[in-house]
Design a protein around this motif. Structure first.
Motif, PDB file in Angstrom:
ATOM      1  N   ILE A  66     -31.291 -33.412   0.424  1.00  0.00           N
ATOM      2  CA  ILE A  66     -30.109 -32.766  -0.145  1.00  0.00           C
ATOM      3  C   ILE A  66     -30.581 -31.634  -1.052  1.00  0.00           C
ATOM      4  N   PRO A  67     -29.983 -30.442  -0.947  1.00  0.00           N
ATOM      5  CA  PRO A  67     -30.403 -29.367  -1.849  1.00  0.00           C
ATOM      6  C   PRO A  67     -30.274 -29.803  -3.298  1.00  0.00           C
ATOM      7  N   GLY A  68     -31.318 -29.580  -4.068  1.00  0.00           N
ATOM      8  CA  GLY A  68     -31.301 -30.001  -5.460  1.00  0.00           C
ATOM      9  C   GLY A  68     -30.307 -29.228  -6.300  1.00  0.00           C
ATOM     10  N   GLN A  69     -30.036 -27.998  -5.921  1.00  0.00           N
ATOM     11  CA  GLN A  69     -29.069 -27.199  -6.672  1.00  0.00           C
ATOM     12  C   GLN A  69     -27.680 -27.473  -6.102  1.00  0.00           C
ATOM     13  N   LEU A  70     -27.195 -28.673  -6.356  1.00  0.00           N
ATOM     14  CA  LEU A  70     -25.911 -29.114  -5.816  1.00  0.00           C
ATOM     15  C   LEU A  70     -24.944 -29.279  -6.972  1.00  0.00           C
ATOM     16  N   GLN A  71     -23.955 -28.406  -7.050  1.00  0.00           N
ATOM     17  CA  GLN A  71     -22.997 -28.404  -8.154  1.00  0.00           C
ATOM     18  C   GLN A  71     -21.599 -28.567  -7.575  1.00  0.00           C
ATOM     19  N   LEU A  72     -20.950 -29.681  -7.902  1.00  0.00           N
ATOM     20  CA  LEU A  72     -19.694 -30.050  -7.273  1.00  0.00           C
ATOM     21  C   LEU A  72     -18.617 -30.313  -8.315  1.00  0.00           C
ATOM     22  N   TYR A  73     -17.381 -29.981  -7.955  1.00  0.00           N
ATOM     23  CA  TYR A  73     -16.234 -30.503  -8.684  1.00  0.00           C
ATOM     24  C   TYR A  73     -15.934 -31.900  -8.142  1.00  0.00           C
ATOM     25  N   PRO A  74     -15.290 -32.746  -8.917  1.00  0.00           N
ATOM     26  CA  PRO A  74     -15.009 -34.104  -8.433  1.00  0.00           C
ATOM     27  C   PRO A  74     -14.092 -34.103  -7.223  1.00  0.00           C
ATOM     28  N   ARG A  75     -14.466 -34.891  -6.231  1.00  0.00           N
ATOM     29  CA  ARG A  75     -13.658 -34.987  -5.012  1.00  0.00           C
ATOM     30  C   ARG A  75     -12.334 -35.682  -5.288  1.00  0.00           C
ATOM     31  N   TYR A  76     -12.352 -36.665  -6.154  1.00  0.00           N
ATOM     32  CA  TYR A  76     -11.155 -37.465  -6.414  1.00  0.00           C
ATOM     33  C   TYR A  76     -10.584 -37.114  -7.787  1.00  0.00           C
ATOM     34  N   PHE A  77      -9.291 -37.279  -7.923  1.00  0.00           N
ATOM     35  CA  PHE A  77      -8.626 -36.915  -9.174  1.00  0.00           C
ATOM     36  C   PHE A  77      -7.409 -37.790  -9.377  1.00  0.00           C
ATOM     37  N   THR A  78      -6.859 -37.726 -10.569  1.00  0.00           N
ATOM     38  CA  THR A  78      -5.694 -38.524 -10.948  1.00  0.00           C
ATOM     39  C   THR A  78      -4.619 -37.595 -11.497  1.00  0.00           C
ATOM     40  N   ILE A  79      -3.383 -37.873 -11.143  1.00  0.00           N
ATOM     41  CA  ILE A  79      -2.240 -37.142 -11.683  1.00  0.00           C
ATOM     42  C   ILE A  79      -1.380 -38.130 -12.459  1.00  0.00           C
ATOM     43  N   SER A  80      -1.093 -37.799 -13.705  1.00  0.00           N
ATOM     44  CA  SER A  80      -0.176 -38.612 -14.508  1.00  0.00           C
ATOM     45  C   SER A  80       1.030 -37.752 -14.868  1.00  0.00           C
ATOM     46  N   THR A  81       2.203 -38.323 -14.778  1.00  0.00           N
ATOM     47  CA  THR A  81       3.436 -37.592 -15.071  1.00  0.00           C
ATOM     48  C   THR A  81       4.233 -38.311 -16.156  1.00  0.00           C
ATOM     49  N   ASN A  82       5.130 -37.572 -16.785  1.00  0.00           N
ATOM     50  CA  ASN A  82       5.958 -38.105 -17.863  1.00  0.00           C
ATOM     51  C   ASN A  82       7.431 -37.971 -17.459  1.00  0.00           C
TER      52      ASN A  82
ATOM     53  N   LEU B 247      13.856 -31.910 -19.409  1.00  0.00           N
ATOM     54  CA  LEU B 247      13.755 -30.529 -18.937  1.00  0.00           C
ATOM     55  C   LEU B 247      14.606 -30.282 -17.687  1.00  0.00           C
ATOM     56  N   GLY B 248      15.224 -31.333 -17.164  1.00  0.00           N
ATOM     57  CA  GLY B 248      16.024 -31.186 -15.951  1.00  0.00           C
ATOM     58  C   GLY B 248      15.185 -30.926 -14.712  1.00  0.00           C
ATOM     59  N   ILE B 249      13.989 -31.462 -14.695  1.00  0.00           N
ATOM     60  CA  ILE B 249      13.069 -31.251 -13.578  1.00  0.00           C
ATOM     61  C   ILE B 249      13.059 -32.488 -12.699  1.00  0.00           C
ATOM     62  N   SER B 250      13.199 -32.274 -11.398  1.00  0.00           N
ATOM     63  CA  SER B 250      13.083 -33.366 -10.430  1.00  0.00           C
ATOM     64  C   SER B 250      11.601 -33.643 -10.204  1.00  0.00           C
ATOM     65  N   LEU B 251      11.157 -34.809 -10.590  1.00  0.00           N
ATOM     66  CA  LEU B 251       9.728 -35.127 -10.602  1.00  0.00           C
ATOM     67  C   LEU B 251       9.348 -35.935  -9.367  1.00  0.00           C
ATOM     68  N   PRO B 252       8.536 -35.374  -8.477  1.00  0.00           N
ATOM     69  CA  PRO B 252       8.087 -36.146  -7.312  1.00  0.00           C
ATOM     70  C   PRO B 252       7.186 -37.296  -7.745  1.00  0.00           C
ATOM     71  N   PRO B 253       7.047 -38.325  -6.919  1.00  0.00           N
ATOM     72  CA  PRO B 253       6.117 -39.412  -7.242  1.00  0.00           C
ATOM     73  C   PRO B 253       4.685 -38.889  -7.363  1.00  0.00           C
ATOM     74  N   GLU B 254       3.884 -39.531  -8.194  1.00  0.00           N
ATOM     75  CA  GLU B 254       2.512 -39.081  -8.417  1.00  0.00           C
ATOM     76  C   GLU B 254       1.695 -39.092  -7.131  1.00  0.00           C
ATOM     77  N   ASN B 255       1.892 -40.132  -6.300  1.00  0.00           N
ATOM     78  CA  ASN B 255       1.106 -40.197  -5.063  1.00  0.00           C
ATOM     79  C   ASN B 255       1.500 -39.094  -4.084  1.00  0.00           C
ATOM     80  N   GLN B 256       2.757 -38.655  -4.147  1.00  0.00           N
ATOM     81  CA  GLN B 256       3.184 -37.546  -3.291  1.00  0.00           C
ATOM     82  C   GLN B 256       2.555 -36.235  -3.751  1.00  0.00           C
ATOM     83  N   LEU B 257       2.506 -36.022  -5.058  1.00  0.00           N
ATOM     84  CA  LEU B 257       1.843 -34.835  -5.596  1.00  0.00           C
ATOM     85  C   LEU B 257       0.368 -34.827  -5.212  1.00  0.00           C
ATOM     86  N   TYR B 258      -0.258 -35.993  -5.308  1.00  0.00           N
ATOM     87  CA  TYR B 258      -1.682 -36.100  -4.953  1.00  0.00           C
ATOM     88  C   TYR B 258      -1.909 -35.713  -3.492  1.00  0.00           C
ATOM     89  N   ARG B 259      -1.077 -36.253  -2.608  1.00  0.00           N
ATOM     90  CA  ARG B 259      -1.256 -35.965  -1.175  1.00  0.00           C
ATOM     91  C   ARG B 259      -1.060 -34.483  -0.883  1.00  0.00           C
TER      92      ARG B 259
END
Length: 303
Positions: free
Chosen positions: A258-274, A281-293
């Protein structure tokens, strides 16, 4: 600066997990990493774990290992400060902190080094913002001493979507209210960017206060931001970082170069909503898993 190829010497001992401290988030990262490797390999390596606050950690670090995984900036600094050719994987380290650690090395690095940053790619943040406020035409943000280096990239990403970026700059001696109030007033949505810890706390307090007054949603970068009043936050939790690191290690251990100069952003992430903030605010908030997908589908597969 010289980087070599990341290969593993199977005659050495197993994998050393070097933690910056015994903090729960470092321990969870290590737990998930180890479990992921063990699940993916029929003959997983042995693991040894030590934190910098444990007595005698220097002796454990000096032993031969196939790979050293430094969890956090302090562990990365400690591992880099030693004359060692063992391959090093740094995780849970902010991009700016990692770059600074490499710059402080006065001699050529003769070991393979890879990193999974703690930061989210800005494209991911902008994607979440546009999913939550698709009609917004003005995003606001404030740049500090560290986050200022992201200015041109964030401008380009918002411009691609036809969004104008309202921006300001904030240093330690500035009055945050004087800087942030007009900026929030001019924005349809505010993106909070991580910077120096002291500045993060000052900015967060006033961003959330002023955005509440002006009814402007905020996108943060931690669960704490969401709990404090941001509409949503996007970040990589310890389990996300640990899983990504474990998958990489499981792919590397069968002697794959594997190239030693390997610089990556995380493949996986988490979305939390309020939801309470969304209702106010009158905002229709999609489910977190839908936003993730949605965001996952927008991204190209990461290595």
């Amino acid at each position: 600066m010289l980087f070599t190829v990341l290969m593993f010497n199977t005659c050495h001992a197993g994998v050393l997990l070097l933690l910056s401290s015994d903090a729960p988030y470092y321990r969870e990262t290590a737990d998930i990493l180890q479990a992921t490797v063990s699940d993916r390999l029929t003959a997983p390596p042995s693991f040894e774990r030590v934190s910098l606050d444990a007595p005698g950690f220097e002796d454990i670090l000096a032993k031969p290992h196939q790979l050293i995984v430094a969890v956090g900036s302090n562990a990365t600094r400690e591992a880099l400060g030693r004359a060692d050719t063992t391959p090093l994987l740094s995780v849970f380290t902010p991009q700016n902190a990692f770059a600074t650690l490499l710059q402080t090395k006065n001699s050529t690095i003769d070991r393979p080094i890879a990193v999974i940053y703690l930061d989210q790619p800005l494209s991911r943040v902008v994607s979440l913002a546009t999913l939550l406020q698709p009609d917004a035409t003005r995003f606001g943000t404030v740049f500090g001493p560290i986050s200022r280096e992201w200015e041109s990239e964030l401008k380009a990403l918002t411009a691609e979507r036809g969004i104008h970026l309202e921006q300001a700059y904030l240093n330690h001696n500035d009055n945050p209210v004087a800087v942030l109030r007009p900026l929030v007033q001019q924005s349809d949505l505010f993106i909070a960017l991580p910077d120096q810890a002291v500045l993060n706390r000052a900015i967060a307090k006033w961003i959330l206060h002023l955005s509440f007054q002006q009814k402007v949603p905020v996108i943060g970068f931690s669960k704490a931001y969401t709990n404090a009043g941001a509409l949503a936050s996007i970040y990589s939790a310890p389990a996300d970082i640990g899983k990504h690191a474990g998958e990489l290690i499981a792919a590397w251990l069968p002697d794959n170069p594997i190239p030693g100069q390997l610089q990556l952003y995380p493949r996986y992430f988490t979305i939390s909503t309020n939801p309470a903030v969304a209702r106010s605010l009158g905002i229709s908030l999609p489910p977190e898993n839908q936003l993730y997908r949605h965001i996952e589908q927008q991204e190209q597969p990461l290595p």
